[in-house]
Write a protein that holds these residues in place. Structure first.
Motif, PDB file in Angstrom:
ATOM      1  N   VAL A   1      -3.984 -13.853  31.290  1.00 38.53           N
ATOM      2  CA  VAL A   1      -2.872 -13.222  31.417  1.00 38.53           C
ATOM      3  C   VAL A   1      -1.558 -13.725  32.542  1.00 38.53           C
ATOM      4  CG1 VAL A   1      -3.665 -10.896  30.624  1.00 38.53           C
ATOM      5  CG2 VAL A   1      -3.565 -11.615  33.039  1.00 38.53           C
ATOM      6  N   GLY A   2      -2.562 -14.409  33.156  1.00 37.93           N
ATOM      7  CA  GLY A   2      -1.609 -15.478  34.254  1.00 37.93           C
ATOM      8  C   GLY A   2      -1.534 -14.562  35.579  1.00 37.93           C
ATOM      9  N   PRO A   3      -1.343 -15.072  36.744  1.00 35.05           N
ATOM     10  CA  PRO A   3      -1.458 -14.671  37.871  1.00 35.05           C
ATOM     11  C   PRO A   3      -0.438 -13.487  38.361  1.00 35.05           C
ATOM     12  CG  PRO A   3      -0.442 -16.743  38.348  1.00 35.05           C
ATOM     13  CD  PRO A   3      -0.913 -16.597  36.936  1.00 35.05           C
ATOM     14  N   GLU A   4       0.664 -13.407  37.835  1.00 36.50           N
ATOM     15  CA  GLU A   4       1.710 -12.490  38.197  1.00 36.50           C
ATOM     16  C   GLU A   4       1.309 -11.044  37.394  1.00 36.50           C
ATOM     17  OE1 GLU A   4       6.466 -11.355  37.030  1.00 36.50           O
ATOM     18  OE2 GLU A   4       5.825 -13.378  36.543  1.00 36.50           O
ATOM     19  N   ALA A   5       0.839 -11.063  36.368  1.00 34.27           N
ATOM     20  CA  ALA A   5       0.365  -9.760  35.727  1.00 34.27           C
ATOM     21  C   ALA A   5      -1.149  -9.354  36.381  1.00 34.27           C
ATOM     22  CB  ALA A   5      -0.057 -10.196  33.988  1.00 34.27           C
ATOM     23  N   GLU A   6      -1.704 -10.297  36.655  1.00 36.47           N
ATOM     24  CA  GLU A   6      -2.973 -10.019  37.316  1.00 36.47           C
ATOM     25  C   GLU A   6      -2.980  -9.252  38.626  1.00 36.47           C
ATOM     26  OE1 GLU A   6      -7.247 -12.183  39.368  1.00 36.47           O
ATOM     27  OE2 GLU A   6      -5.618 -13.315  38.413  1.00 36.47           O
ATOM     28  N   GLN A   7      -1.910  -9.798  39.600  1.00 37.01           N
ATOM     29  CA  GLN A   7      -1.594  -9.276  40.936  1.00 37.01           C
ATOM     30  C   GLN A   7      -1.138  -7.966  40.898  1.00 37.01           C
ATOM     31  OE1 GLN A   7      -3.289 -10.322  43.584  1.00 37.01           O
ATOM     32  NE2 GLN A   7      -4.208 -11.840  42.179  1.00 37.01           N
ATOM     33  N   ARG A   8      -0.007  -7.832  39.902  1.00 38.15           N
ATOM     34  CA  ARG A   8       0.600  -6.582  39.563  1.00 38.15           C
ATOM     35  C   ARG A   8      -0.590  -5.315  39.309  1.00 38.15           C
ATOM     36  NH1 ARG A   8       2.280  -6.873  34.627  1.00 38.15           N
ATOM     37  NH2 ARG A   8       0.376  -5.468  34.248  1.00 38.15           N
ATOM     38  N   ALA A   9      -1.260  -5.707  38.278  1.00 39.55           N
ATOM     39  CA  ALA A   9      -2.581  -4.703  37.934  1.00 39.55           C
ATOM     40  C   ALA A   9      -3.207  -4.359  39.010  1.00 39.55           C
ATOM     41  CB  ALA A   9      -3.177  -5.325  36.691  1.00 39.55           C
ATOM     42  N   VAL A  10      -3.788  -5.309  39.831  1.00 42.56           N
ATOM     43  CA  VAL A  10      -4.550  -5.361  40.996  1.00 42.56           C
ATOM     44  C   VAL A  10      -4.041  -4.421  42.003  1.00 42.56           C
ATOM     45  CG1 VAL A  10      -5.768  -6.289  43.005  1.00 42.56           C
ATOM     46  CG2 VAL A  10      -5.981  -7.179  40.731  1.00 42.56           C
TER      47      VAL A  10
ATOM     48  N   GLU B   1     -13.647 -24.103  32.540  1.00 47.89           N
ATOM     49  CA  GLU B   1     -13.920 -25.028  33.493  1.00 47.89           C
ATOM     50  C   GLU B   1     -13.115 -24.286  34.896  1.00 47.89           C
ATOM     51  OE1 GLU B   1     -15.746 -27.958  33.332  1.00 47.89           O
ATOM     52  OE2 GLU B   1     -15.980 -27.096  31.338  1.00 47.89           O
ATOM     53  N   ALA B   2     -12.343 -23.359  34.744  1.00 51.67           N
ATOM     54  CA  ALA B   2     -11.796 -22.561  35.825  1.00 51.67           C
ATOM     55  C   ALA B   2     -12.665 -21.250  36.112  1.00 51.67           C
ATOM     56  CB  ALA B   2     -10.492 -21.925  35.326  1.00 51.67           C
ATOM     57  N   ILE B   3     -13.001 -20.635  35.299  1.00 48.21           N
ATOM     58  CA  ILE B   3     -13.792 -19.505  35.500  1.00 48.21           C
ATOM     59  C   ILE B   3     -15.275 -19.509  35.353  1.00 48.21           C
ATOM     60  CG2 ILE B   3     -12.110 -18.090  34.333  1.00 48.21           C
ATOM     61  CD1 ILE B   3     -13.903 -17.632  31.898  1.00 48.21           C
ATOM     62  N   GLY B   4     -16.036 -20.735  35.005  1.00 46.05           N
ATOM     63  CA  GLY B   4     -17.361 -20.622  34.808  1.00 46.05           C
ATOM     64  C   GLY B   4     -18.152 -20.710  36.140  1.00 46.05           C
ATOM     65  N   GLY B   5     -17.444 -21.118  37.322  1.00 48.61           N
ATOM     66  CA  GLY B   5     -18.455 -20.909  38.506  1.00 48.61           C
ATOM     67  C   GLY B   5     -18.745 -19.617  39.063  1.00 48.61           C
ATOM     68  N   ALA B   6     -18.155 -18.583  38.384  1.00 45.28           N
ATOM     69  CA  ALA B   6     -18.494 -17.124  38.991  1.00 45.28           C
ATOM     70  C   ALA B   6     -19.485 -16.737  38.105  1.00 45.28           C
ATOM     71  CB  ALA B   6     -17.185 -16.352  38.979  1.00 45.28           C
ATOM     72  N   TYR B   7     -19.904 -17.145  37.008  1.00 40.81           N
ATOM     73  CA  TYR B   7     -20.719 -16.538  35.912  1.00 40.81           C
ATOM     74  C   TYR B   7     -21.986 -16.451  36.555  1.00 40.81           C
ATOM     75  CZ  TYR B   7     -17.918 -16.360  31.753  1.00 40.81           C
ATOM     76  OH  TYR B   7     -17.233 -15.818  30.822  1.00 40.81           O
TER      77      TYR B   7
ATOM     78  N   VAL C   1     -15.280 -11.152  41.045  1.00 38.37           N
ATOM     79  CA  VAL C   1     -15.406 -10.293  39.927  1.00 38.37           C
ATOM     80  C   VAL C   1     -14.448 -10.656  38.757  1.00 38.37           C
ATOM     81  CG1 VAL C   1     -15.396  -8.059  38.779  1.00 38.37           C
ATOM     82  CG2 VAL C   1     -16.794  -8.284  41.024  1.00 38.37           C
ATOM     83  N   ARG C   2     -13.171 -10.699  38.865  1.00 41.68           N
ATOM     84  CA  ARG C   2     -12.304 -10.889  37.978  1.00 41.68           C
ATOM     85  C   ARG C   2     -12.303 -12.499  37.647  1.00 41.68           C
ATOM     86  NH1 ARG C   2      -9.062  -8.957  42.063  1.00 41.68           N
ATOM     87  NH2 ARG C   2      -7.834 -10.756  42.190  1.00 41.68           N
ATOM     88  N   ARG C   3     -12.669 -13.254  38.547  1.00 41.23           N
ATOM     89  CA  ARG C   3     -12.805 -14.728  37.997  1.00 41.23           C
ATOM     90  C   ARG C   3     -13.905 -15.017  37.089  1.00 41.23           C
ATOM     91  NH1 ARG C   3      -8.875 -14.755  40.184  1.00 41.23           N
ATOM     92  NH2 ARG C   3      -8.522 -14.549  37.787  1.00 41.23           N
ATOM     93  N   ALA C   4     -15.001 -14.202  36.820  1.00 45.32           N
ATOM     94  CA  ALA C   4     -15.958 -14.398  35.705  1.00 45.32           C
ATOM     95  C   ALA C   4     -15.425 -13.680  34.597  1.00 45.32           C
ATOM     96  CB  ALA C   4     -16.998 -13.746  36.318  1.00 45.32           C
ATOM     97  N   MET C   5     -14.154 -13.249  34.328  1.00 48.90           N
ATOM     98  CA  MET C   5     -13.727 -12.646  33.226  1.00 48.90           C
ATOM     99  C   MET C   5     -12.556 -13.440  32.864  1.00 48.90           C
ATOM    100  SD  MET C   5     -13.456  -8.700  34.589  1.00 48.90           S
ATOM    101  CE  MET C   5     -14.972  -7.842  35.092  1.00 48.90           C
TER     102      MET C   5
ATOM    103  N   GLY D   1     -21.189  -8.469  34.038  1.00 47.47           N
ATOM    104  CA  GLY D   1     -19.927  -8.531  34.691  1.00 47.47           C
ATOM    105  C   GLY D   1     -18.844  -8.643  33.356  1.00 47.47           C
ATOM    106  N   LEU D   2     -19.031  -8.430  32.363  1.00 49.73           N
ATOM    107  CA  LEU D   2     -17.816  -8.531  31.344  1.00 49.73           C
ATOM    108  C   LEU D   2     -16.654  -7.545  31.737  1.00 49.73           C
ATOM    109  CD1 LEU D   2     -18.460  -6.079  29.252  1.00 49.73           C
ATOM    110  CD2 LEU D   2     -20.027  -7.412  28.271  1.00 49.73           C
ATOM    111  N   PHE D   3     -15.690  -7.975  30.924  1.00 49.13           N
ATOM    112  CA  PHE D   3     -14.249  -7.360  31.096  1.00 49.13           C
ATOM    113  C   PHE D   3     -14.330  -5.806  31.476  1.00 49.13           C
ATOM    114  CE2 PHE D   3     -10.067  -5.764  29.755  1.00 49.13           C
ATOM    115  CZ  PHE D   3      -9.486  -5.981  30.860  1.00 49.13           C
ATOM    116  N   GLU D   4     -15.180  -5.139  30.329  1.00 45.50           N
ATOM    117  CA  GLU D   4     -15.199  -3.554  30.358  1.00 45.50           C
ATOM    118  C   GLU D   4     -16.466  -3.098  31.439  1.00 45.50           C
ATOM    119  OE1 GLU D   4     -14.029  -5.530  26.542  1.00 45.50           O
ATOM    120  OE2 GLU D   4     -15.790  -5.669  27.743  1.00 45.50           O
ATOM    121  N   ALA D   5     -17.031  -4.055  31.799  1.00 45.83           N
ATOM    122  CA  ALA D   5     -18.330  -3.601  32.688  1.00 45.83           C
ATOM    123  C   ALA D   5     -18.129  -2.394  33.581  1.00 45.83           C
ATOM    124  CB  ALA D   5     -19.090  -4.824  33.158  1.00 45.83           C
TER     125      ALA D   5
END
Length: 380
Positions: free
Chosen positions: A337-346, A140-146, A327-331, A310-314
């Motif tokens: 992993v949560g927003p903290e890890a995501e923003q650090r990685a980005v 329900e959270a990521i489906g809209g980007a698919y 792009v990330r929202r469809a993965m 656009g799968l995770f490894e694409a």
């Protein structure tokens, strides 16, 4: 459009100034789109000034719509330049994205109102109830980007469809929006998420609201049951695989291999920027275990450098894509992993791309046409 709108106007061309006025953007923005080849006026006025044809305006409409949904210019160029998508398909895709955004906002408002009412009465609000506004189900959270980024890649599809063999009846479990469903077979889809079901295109296979662990079909109802990049979302993957084996004579599953030593090091994104990825799959069954349940043999599935899905490894050879929010929202990985890890990685990836460190560290990828990043096809 109604008479007087951009496309419905009586002229056969529209000046840059007029288009800017009608579209609510600056002339400078239109000139920039022209300079980068995103939308180029293709006709001339009587005075020989550049002007927009009806087709140019239609393309501009699509560009501006995707931009207002938060897409980056590079991703917009890929979307509007997709030769397999016409104006009607773009409108359906945009409508799905907008409806999903509206529905999510409505659901959040309802949850907030409920919490405000409870607090006004002095009632305790549990952590579960507080988090409800963010969506209880992952899809329900990521489906809209698919619909924008998760499309069938023909090379991966060819391997999956070849594994289906001569099957005429196919059950697609965890079907999502319908990627990889073969058009030349009789397909029945199963998908528990209402968001995903709503985005299935018109004319796609009939879709049943059900979970993999409890399929509402008789034993051996289908020639083959398939599942594509979905097993890791199931509450009980082993139970789901057993159900697939029960309702079909054969089983084909696209999944992920975590059996190999240092499997996380295969992909630079999980190796260098997202160590939390290992935790996500900590309880995931082994490839050997999944294969054993359905009596399958594993086949490597290489990921093309220009993978359309656009799968995770694409985007292993297109690292800048991981900086794009949509792009990330469809993965599902990023949500988990949560927003903290995501923003650090980005941030870290962005810094390394700007400094050239990523290119230096991954120079061996520059000439590869495809990479083995752990995707496996289980064929039983």
């Amino acid at each position: 459009m109604a008479s007087g709108g951009i496309v419905g106007a009586v002229e056969d061309h529209w000046t840059v100034g007029r288009v800017a006025e009608l579209a609510g953007v600056s002339v400078r923005t239109l000139h920039h789109y022209d300079d980068i080849g995103l939308v180029r006026p293709s006709t001339r006025t009587a005075a020989r000034y550049r002007a927009y044809s009806a087709a140019d305006v239609e393309r501009l409409r699509e560009v501006l719509a995707y931009r207002r949904l938060g897409f980056g210019l590079r991703e917009v160029a890929e979307l509007v330049g997709d030769p397999s998508t016409d104006a009607v398909a773009h409108l359906r895709r945009l409508r799905g994205l907008l409806v999903e955004r509206r529905d999510r906002a409505d659901a959040m408002v309802t949850a907030i109102d409920r919490e405000l009412e409870a607090r006004a009465k002095g009632l305790k609000v549990t952590p579960e109830e507080q988090l409800e506004m963010l969506g209880a189900r992952l899809y329900e959270a990521i489906g809209g980007a698919y619909t924008a980024t998760r499309r069938t890649d023909p090379r991966i599809a060819a391997q999956i469809w070849d594994a289906l063999g001569d099957a005429r009846t196919v059950l697609n479990v965890g079907a999502g929006t319908g990627s990889y469903e073969p058009a030349d077979r009789h397909v029945t889809a199963v998908e528990p998420s209402a968001v995903m079901r709503a985005q299935r295109p018109a004319g796609s296979a009939p879709c049943v609201a059900a979970a993999a662990e409890s399929l509402p079909f008789e034993n051996r109802s289908f020639d083959v049951a398939m599942a594509v990049s979905t097993v890791h979302h199931w509450g009980d993957p082993i139970a789901g695989l057993r159900e697939m084996r029960r309702v079909a004579r054969r089983v084909v599953v696209l999944t992920f291999d975590t059996d190999e030593p240092d499997w996380q090091g295969r992909f630079w994104l999980t190796r260098d920027y997202l160590p939390e990825f290992a935790g996500i799959l900590a309880g995931f069954p082994s490839l050997a275990g999944m294969a054993g349940v359905i009596g399958a043999r594993p086949e490597p599935v290489p990921v093309p450098w220009d993978c359309a899905d656009g799968l995770f490894e694409a985007y292993w050879r297109r690292p800048g894509a991981y900086l794009e929010e949509h792009v990330r929202r469809a993965m599902s990985v990023w949500t988990r992993v949560g927003p903290e890890a995501e923003q650090r990685a980005v941030r870290s990836l962005s810094d390394d791309l700007a400094s050239g460190r990523w290119a230096e560290r991954n120079s061996d990828l520059a000439d590869l046409g495809a990479a083995d990043l752990g995707l496996r096809l289980l064929v039983a």
